[in-house]
Motif scaffolding. Sequence first.
Motif, PDB file in Angstrom:
ATOM      1  N   GLY A 110       0.812  -1.208   0.000  1.00  0.00           N
ATOM      2  CA  GLY A 110       0.000   0.000   0.000  1.00  0.00           C
ATOM      3  C   GLY A 110       0.847   1.260   0.000  1.00  0.00           C
ATOM      4  O   GLY A 110       0.557   2.218  -0.730  1.00  0.00           O
ATOM      5  N   MET A 111       1.902   1.266   0.800  1.00  0.00           N
ATOM      6  CA  MET A 111       2.795   2.436   0.820  1.00  0.00           C
ATOM      7  C   MET A 111       3.528   2.594  -0.507  1.00  0.00           C
ATOM      8  O   MET A 111       3.721   3.716  -0.988  1.00  0.00           O
ATOM      9  CB  MET A 111       3.804   2.284   1.962  1.00  0.00           C
ATOM     10  N   LEU A 112       3.916   1.469  -1.116  1.00  0.00           N
ATOM     11  CA  LEU A 112       4.602   1.534  -2.408  1.00  0.00           C
ATOM     12  C   LEU A 112       3.703   2.141  -3.471  1.00  0.00           C
ATOM     13  O   LEU A 112       4.122   3.039  -4.228  1.00  0.00           O
ATOM     14  CB  LEU A 112       5.050   0.139  -2.825  1.00  0.00           C
ATOM     15  N   ILE A 113       2.465   1.690  -3.542  1.00  0.00           N
ATOM     16  CA  ILE A 113       1.568   2.148  -4.604  1.00  0.00           C
ATOM     17  C   ILE A 113       1.180   3.616  -4.403  1.00  0.00           C
ATOM     18  O   ILE A 113       1.001   4.360  -5.376  1.00  0.00           O
ATOM     19  CB  ILE A 113       0.332   1.236  -4.665  1.00  0.00           C
ATOM     20  N   THR A 114       1.051   4.049  -3.145  1.00  0.00           N
ATOM     21  CA  THR A 114       0.704   5.455  -2.915  1.00  0.00           C
ATOM     22  C   THR A 114       1.838   6.399  -3.290  1.00  0.00           C
ATOM     23  O   THR A 114       1.616   7.612  -3.428  1.00  0.00           O
ATOM     24  CB  THR A 114       0.340   5.676  -1.440  1.00  0.00           C
ATOM     25  N   ARG A 115       3.039   5.861  -3.471  1.00  0.00           N
ATOM     26  CA  ARG A 115       4.180   6.704  -3.818  1.00  0.00           C
ATOM     27  C   ARG A 115       4.596   6.578  -5.280  1.00  0.00           C
ATOM     28  O   ARG A 115       5.491   7.291  -5.729  1.00  0.00           O
ATOM     29  CB  ARG A 115       5.378   6.377  -2.915  1.00  0.00           C
ATOM     30  N   VAL A 116       3.977   5.662  -6.011  1.00  0.00           N
ATOM     31  CA  VAL A 116       4.322   5.470  -7.418  1.00  0.00           C
ATOM     32  C   VAL A 116       3.732   6.616  -8.236  1.00  0.00           C
ATOM     33  O   VAL A 116       2.570   6.993  -8.061  1.00  0.00           O
ATOM     34  CB  VAL A 116       3.806   4.114  -7.919  1.00  0.00           C
ATOM     35  N   LYS A 117       4.516   7.153  -9.138  1.00  0.00           N
ATOM     36  CA  LYS A 117       4.066   8.281  -9.963  1.00  0.00           C
ATOM     37  C   LYS A 117       3.572   7.840 -11.335  1.00  0.00           C
ATOM     38  O   LYS A 117       2.625   8.404 -11.866  1.00  0.00           O
ATOM     39  CB  LYS A 117       5.207   9.283 -10.126  1.00  0.00           C
ATOM     40  N   THR A 118       4.209   6.809 -11.921  1.00  0.00           N
ATOM     41  CA  THR A 118       3.819   6.337 -13.244  1.00  0.00           C
ATOM     42  C   THR A 118       3.433   4.860 -13.175  1.00  0.00           C
ATOM     43  O   THR A 118       3.991   4.097 -12.380  1.00  0.00           O
ATOM     44  CB  THR A 118       4.981   6.514 -14.240  1.00  0.00           C
ATOM     45  N   GLY A 119       2.489   4.460 -14.012  1.00  0.00           N
ATOM     46  CA  GLY A 119       2.053   3.069 -14.049  1.00  0.00           C
ATOM     47  C   GLY A 119       1.283   2.645 -12.825  1.00  0.00           C
ATOM     48  O   GLY A 119       1.267   1.456 -12.475  1.00  0.00           O
ATOM     49  N   LEU A 120       0.629   3.602 -12.164  1.00  0.00           N
ATOM     50  CA  LEU A 120      -0.084   3.291 -10.932  1.00  0.00           C
ATOM     51  C   LEU A 120      -1.220   2.302 -11.171  1.00  0.00           C
ATOM     52  O   LEU A 120      -1.375   1.326 -10.433  1.00  0.00           O
ATOM     53  CB  LEU A 120      -0.629   4.584 -10.311  1.00  0.00           C
ATOM     54  N   GLY A 121      -2.014   2.534 -12.219  1.00  0.00           N
ATOM     55  CA  GLY A 121      -3.149   1.650 -12.480  1.00  0.00           C
ATOM     56  C   GLY A 121      -2.718   0.229 -12.785  1.00  0.00           C
ATOM     57  O   GLY A 121      -3.324  -0.737 -12.300  1.00  0.00           O
ATOM     58  N   THR A 122      -1.667   0.077 -13.583  1.00  0.00           N
ATOM     59  CA  THR A 122      -1.184  -1.261 -13.930  1.00  0.00           C
ATOM     60  C   THR A 122      -0.648  -1.990 -12.708  1.00  0.00           C
ATOM     61  O   THR A 122      -0.958  -3.167 -12.478  1.00  0.00           O
ATOM     62  CB  THR A 122      -0.072  -1.164 -14.995  1.00  0.00           C
ATOM     63  N   LEU A 123       0.140  -1.297 -11.914  1.00  0.00           N
ATOM     64  CA  LEU A 123       0.711  -1.920 -10.720  1.00  0.00           C
ATOM     65  C   LEU A 123      -0.378  -2.298  -9.721  1.00  0.00           C
ATOM     66  O   LEU A 123      -0.346  -3.383  -9.125  1.00  0.00           O
ATOM     67  CB  LEU A 123       1.708  -0.960 -10.071  1.00  0.00           C
ATOM     68  N   ARG A 124      -1.367  -1.452  -9.553  1.00  0.00           N
ATOM     69  CA  ARG A 124      -2.459  -1.732  -8.627  1.00  0.00           C
ATOM     70  C   ARG A 124      -3.267  -2.934  -9.100  1.00  0.00           C
ATOM     71  O   ARG A 124      -3.671  -3.773  -8.301  1.00  0.00           O
ATOM     72  CB  ARG A 124      -3.343  -0.491  -8.504  1.00  0.00           C
ATOM     73  N   SER A 125      -3.488  -3.032 -10.401  1.00  0.00           N
ATOM     74  CA  SER A 125      -4.224  -4.172 -10.938  1.00  0.00           C
ATOM     75  C   SER A 125      -3.452  -5.476 -10.775  1.00  0.00           C
ATOM     76  O   SER A 125      -4.029  -6.522 -10.472  1.00  0.00           O
ATOM     77  CB  SER A 125      -4.553  -3.942 -12.416  1.00  0.00           C
ATOM     78  N   LEU A 126      -2.138  -5.428 -10.970  1.00  0.00           N
ATOM     79  CA  LEU A 126      -1.319  -6.639 -10.837  1.00  0.00           C
ATOM     80  C   LEU A 126      -1.373  -7.203  -9.434  1.00  0.00           C
ATOM     81  O   LEU A 126      -1.384  -8.422  -9.241  1.00  0.00           O
ATOM     82  CB  LEU A 126       0.131  -6.331 -11.226  1.00  0.00           C
ATOM     83  N   PHE A 127      -1.425  -6.343  -8.431  1.00  0.00           N
ATOM     84  CA  PHE A 127      -1.473  -6.817  -7.059  1.00  0.00           C
ATOM     85  C   PHE A 127      -2.891  -7.199  -6.639  1.00  0.00           C
ATOM     86  O   PHE A 127      -3.057  -8.034  -5.740  1.00  0.00           O
ATOM     87  CB  PHE A 127      -0.932  -5.748  -6.101  1.00  0.00           C
ATOM     88  N   TYR A 128      -3.910  -6.605  -7.265  1.00  0.00           N
ATOM     89  CA  TYR A 128      -5.279  -6.862  -6.834  1.00  0.00           C
ATOM     90  C   TYR A 128      -5.924  -8.049  -7.540  1.00  0.00           C
ATOM     91  O   TYR A 128      -6.752  -8.742  -6.957  1.00  0.00           O
ATOM     92  CB  TYR A 128      -6.141  -5.615  -7.050  1.00  0.00           C
ATOM     93  N   LEU A 129      -5.543  -8.307  -8.792  1.00  0.00           N
ATOM     94  CA  LEU A 129      -6.193  -9.360  -9.562  1.00  0.00           C
ATOM     95  C   LEU A 129      -6.091 -10.748  -8.919  1.00  0.00           C
ATOM     96  O   LEU A 129      -7.071 -11.504  -8.943  1.00  0.00           O
ATOM     97  CB  LEU A 129      -5.629  -9.384 -10.987  1.00  0.00           C
TER      98      LEU A 129
END
Length: 327
Positions: A110-129
């Motif tokens: 959660g802390m990693l994704i809140t700090r990501v500037k680019t590719g946020l949607g892709t990274l969030r989907s990879l962890f949630y799917l």
Amino acid sequence: MTDGSTADPAGRVRPPAAARRTIRRERLHTLGFLAPFLVGFCAFFAYPLIATVYFSFTHYDQVNPPTFVGLRNWDYVLFQYPQFGTALANTLWLVVVMVTARVLFGLAIGMLITRVKTGLGTLRSLFYLPYLAPPVAATTAFVYLLNPGTGPVNQLLHRLGIPAPNWFNDPSWSKPALTLLALWGIGDLMVIFMAALLDVPTELYEAAQLDGAGAWAKFRHITLPTISPVVLFAAITGVISSMQYYTQAILAGSLASGIGASPGVLFEPGYPSGSTLTLPQLVYSLGFQHYNTGAACVVALLLFALAMAFTLLLLRRGSGFLTEEGR
């Protein structure tokens, strides 16, 4: 009394008849709204709990009428049945290790994704799917990935020159493999922690920055106290889920043993060597494989008491870490 009120022999004033009818009608309306909950509570919690307590003192094979045997089932489970200790130790291991790992990993992601500037949607989907995958399908895929002979994970480790474990076929690696499976489906905690982290006031970070606070100081004195109610919630729900851990463990054991879902084959939970046996599996094995319903009810009651004890302990200990905003 001119308003219609009356007094009982003790001198207490009773409301007039019209007011009593109004109060009675309001109570009936309230009871009508509560009726669905009361019916569900009695049918799906109170009655099963009372029946479980009753059957724990009887010998019942689900065919013949139950006969009262006193504390014989309790003595058998606690002092004579060796698999109970194994299942209890495995369940406690999952509670301590798996829940802790999921909370820490979910917070880190959660802390990693809140700090990501680019590719946020892709990274969030990879962890949630992976969290959306049904438990049976996810466990089947994970057992295939960790297959000692043909699994892609072990093949990659061999190419890198790293000794490859036997995973679900090794008693010392089966529970860590189940923990990796739980971390793979971390999407639920990731979303919860993301929402909590995004709700932390930025003014606090700005003030800490002006005071020269580093990243660890900000996390310790700002982030963690602010999201402590969410951490407590994740820990409590994780303990309750691990106390009910059944599908992934029994399916992983059966697939790793080569039996799978073969019809007409009796599979004893816990492969390999009882390392994946949990208390819910023991309830199923005693009650529906060996038709010892009394002993199964004893294990179910002990599991219920253990879950309540862990929950109350977390609530009591965790409340001390809640800030004034979280209380």
